[in-house]
Motif scaffolding. Sequence first.
Motif, short mmCIF file in Angstrom:
data_model
loop_
_atom_site.label_atom_id
_atom_site.label_comp_id
_atom_site.label_asym_id
_atom_site.label_seq_id
_atom_site.Cartn_x
_atom_site.Cartn_y
_atom_site.Cartn_z
N SER A 122 0.78 -1.36 0.05
CA SER A 122 -0.12 -0.06 -0.06
C SER A 122 0.94 1.19 -0.18
CB SER A 122 -1.05 -0.03 1.20
OG SER A 122 -0.31 0.11 2.40
N MET A 123 1.93 1.09 0.62
CA MET A 123 3.14 2.28 0.62
C MET A 123 3.26 2.74 -0.91
SD MET A 123 6.15 1.46 3.16
CE MET A 123 5.63 0.23 4.76
N ARG A 172 3.44 3.95 -12.30
CA ARG A 172 3.38 2.86 -11.40
C ARG A 172 4.52 1.75 -11.59
NH1 ARG A 172 -1.78 1.65 -11.82
NH2 ARG A 172 -2.26 2.56 -9.74
N GLY A 173 4.81 1.74 -13.14
CA GLY A 173 6.15 0.79 -13.35
C GLY A 173 7.45 1.15 -12.63
N ARG A 174 7.75 2.62 -12.86
CA ARG A 174 8.71 3.08 -12.54
C ARG A 174 8.97 2.98 -10.90
NH1 ARG A 174 10.84 8.08 -10.89
NH2 ARG A 174 8.86 9.11 -11.05
N VAL A 175 7.61 3.40 -10.32
CA VAL A 175 8.34 3.46 -8.82
C VAL A 175 7.87 2.04 -8.33
CG1 VAL A 175 6.83 4.29 -6.98
CG2 VAL A 175 6.91 5.85 -8.73
N GLY A 176 7.24 1.17 -8.98
CA GLY A 176 7.16 -0.08 -8.33
C GLY A 176 8.40 -0.82 -8.67
N SER A 177 9.17 -0.67 -9.66
CA SER A 177 10.22 -1.28 -9.78
C SER A 177 11.41 -0.69 -9.01
CB SER A 177 10.82 -1.17 -11.35
OG SER A 177 11.00 0.14 -11.60
N ALA A 178 11.31 0.31 -8.76
CA ALA A 178 12.30 0.94 -7.65
C ALA A 178 12.08 0.44 -6.54
CB ALA A 178 12.39 2.44 -7.88
N ILE A 179 10.91 0.46 -5.66
CA ILE A 179 10.79 0.17 -4.23
C ILE A 179 9.89 -0.93 -3.68
CG2 ILE A 179 11.21 2.89 -4.03
CD1 ILE A 179 8.15 3.15 -3.54
N GLY A 180 9.26 -1.42 -5.00
CA GLY A 180 8.07 -2.38 -4.76
C GLY A 180 8.31 -3.63 -3.75
N GLU A 181 9.20 -4.31 -4.09
CA GLU A 181 9.41 -5.53 -3.05
C GLU A 181 10.50 -5.20 -2.13
OE1 GLU A 181 7.87 -8.68 -3.00
OE2 GLU A 181 6.83 -7.72 -4.62
N SER A 182 11.38 -4.17 -2.33
CA SER A 182 12.43 -3.95 -1.36
C SER A 182 12.30 -3.64 -0.04
CB SER A 182 13.20 -2.79 -1.95
OG SER A 182 12.62 -1.59 -2.01
N LEU A 183 10.70 -3.26 0.21
CA LEU A 183 10.38 -2.70 1.66
C LEU A 183 9.68 -3.92 2.59
CD1 LEU A 183 8.72 0.72 0.43
CD2 LEU A 183 10.84 0.11 1.38
N ARG A 184 9.26 -4.88 1.81
CA ARG A 184 8.59 -6.00 2.50
C ARG A 184 9.22 -6.39 3.55
NH1 ARG A 184 4.01 -7.71 0.05
NH2 ARG A 184 3.58 -7.25 -2.20
N ASN A 185 10.47 -6.47 3.80
CA ASN A 185 11.21 -7.29 5.03
C ASN A 185 11.77 -6.12 5.64
OD1 ASN A 185 10.06 -9.81 4.31
ND2 ASN A 185 11.80 -9.87 2.85
N ILE A 186 11.56 -5.03 5.63
CA ILE A 186 12.11 -3.83 6.26
C ILE A 186 11.26 -3.48 7.63
CG2 ILE A 186 12.89 -1.40 6.48
CD1 ILE A 186 13.96 -1.87 3.76
N LYS A 187 11.69 -3.48 8.64
CA LYS A 187 11.06 -3.02 9.88
C LYS A 187 11.18 -1.64 10.02
CE LYS A 187 10.87 -3.36 15.06
NZ LYS A 187 11.51 -4.09 16.26
N ALA A 188 9.89 -1.12 10.23
CA ALA A 188 9.91 0.46 10.38
C ALA A 188 10.64 1.08 11.51
CB ALA A 188 8.26 0.72 10.48
N GLY A 189 11.31 2.13 11.10
CA GLY A 189 12.05 2.68 12.05
C GLY A 189 13.42 2.21 12.41
N SER A 190 13.87 1.04 11.65
CA SER A 190 14.94 0.45 11.90
C SER A 190 16.17 1.26 10.90
CB SER A 190 14.91 -0.99 11.27
OG SER A 190 14.81 -0.82 9.86
N GLU A 191 17.49 0.76 11.28
CA GLU A 191 18.40 1.45 10.56
C GLU A 191 18.41 0.69 9.09
OE1 GLU A 191 22.39 0.01 12.27
OE2 GLU A 191 21.74 1.14 14.10
N ASP A 192 17.83 -0.35 8.70
CA ASP A 192 17.89 -0.60 7.25
C ASP A 192 16.79 0.26 6.90
OD1 ASP A 192 19.36 -2.78 7.44
OD2 ASP A 192 17.92 -4.26 7.97
N ALA A 193 15.81 0.46 7.35
CA ALA A 193 14.88 1.51 6.81
C ALA A 193 15.22 2.87 6.32
CB ALA A 193 13.61 1.42 7.62
N ALA A 194 16.34 3.44 7.43
CA ALA A 194 16.84 4.70 7.23
C ALA A 194 17.88 4.49 6.06
CB ALA A 194 17.66 4.92 8.51
N ARG A 195 18.61 3.63 5.89
CA ARG A 195 19.10 3.25 4.64
C ARG A 195 18.54 3.29 3.23
NH1 ARG A 195 22.71 0.03 7.88
NH2 ARG A 195 21.43 -1.91 7.48
#
Length: 382
Positions: free
Chosen positions: A105-106, A126-149
Amino acid sequence: MSFLDTSELNGTFLGRVWRPEVNGPAAVTLRDGQVIDITSKTAPTVRDICEMDDPAAYVSAAAGASLGTLADIASATPGDLSAVHFLAPCDLQSVKACGVTFASSMVERVIEEQAAGDPQKAEEIRGRVGSAIGESLRNIKAGSEDAARVKQVLIAEGLWSQYLEVGIGPDAEVFSKAQVLSSMGPGADVGLHPISKWNNPEPEVVLAVSSKGRIVGATLGNDVNLRDVEGRSALLLSKAKDNNASCSIGPMFRLFDATFSLDDVRKAELELKVEGPDGFVLDGHSSMREISRDPEDLVRQTVGRHHQYPDGIVLFLGTLFAPTKDRDVPGEGFTHKLGDVVTISAPGFGKLKNTVRLSTECPEWTFGISHLMRNLAQRDLI
């Protein structure tokens, strides 16, 4: 027809119905297929029950009288003041909602923002944004160092957004969804603001939370969403979210007991079906297993020393569902038509079914807090 099947009736349920003979609402539970009125001076409202040390134990033991079968009352017409019918299960609780709590949903919120409410432009990006960030966020914990990177990478790509800030940053988005007592219940009409031309249902789990921030149960909700209005500007969030009949909650709270806990909420699998008067059918899904923030964290960010809710809250947890299936025009995705029937369901929670109208065509909301207090006083309950 009922909104709970027999496999779900072993739980402890708490809800509200309209009682025409007292011209007001009653707190009810289910026993052996009967709807039992448990309203009393000890607990004249659902809020009072949710504030107890053990709401489920109280509901299970409370004295009461049958108002009829679940099947009969569930089939009554909502809004018919001459018949017993179900209402939204909350009463005095504030109605709050969390946004952008799922990775998929993000992505859609970023697209909405960059498209400025234009569905054709949304398809283009949708294609450009989705390919750039779509799957990369699924396993990131909100507020974590990984999220900051990830945030820094997206800024460099020119894709950073206020929606991604609340999605993977340290602070959750929590907003006021509806006014106290204004939510619609099972079977009722839900409303779209007439200025919206691009909108959709949002199937969500809704928590019942006490004034101390303790989660005591859960139900289903439809956070009716005006994609074009919010997409034009996040400052229009209130206009996009809080309108007449724009919030649906139900069918009943399932209280936490030996058969149901917060872990069941964390594992909930929600199904959505939209059946249009034009024959169009949309199926959707939202899995709580994929939420980016734990429900307890969302409650802590809402209720605490920083903000008190003396009558507790009900809290929408957000949705994984983002409709992209075209309905009429290729590339313009989904939007509601008047008369759409929306059904949200999940095992153990039952079904929440509503019909889509314009907010200006739904019955006006007229029974507020002052009316409830006068009604309870007339019934010698307070």
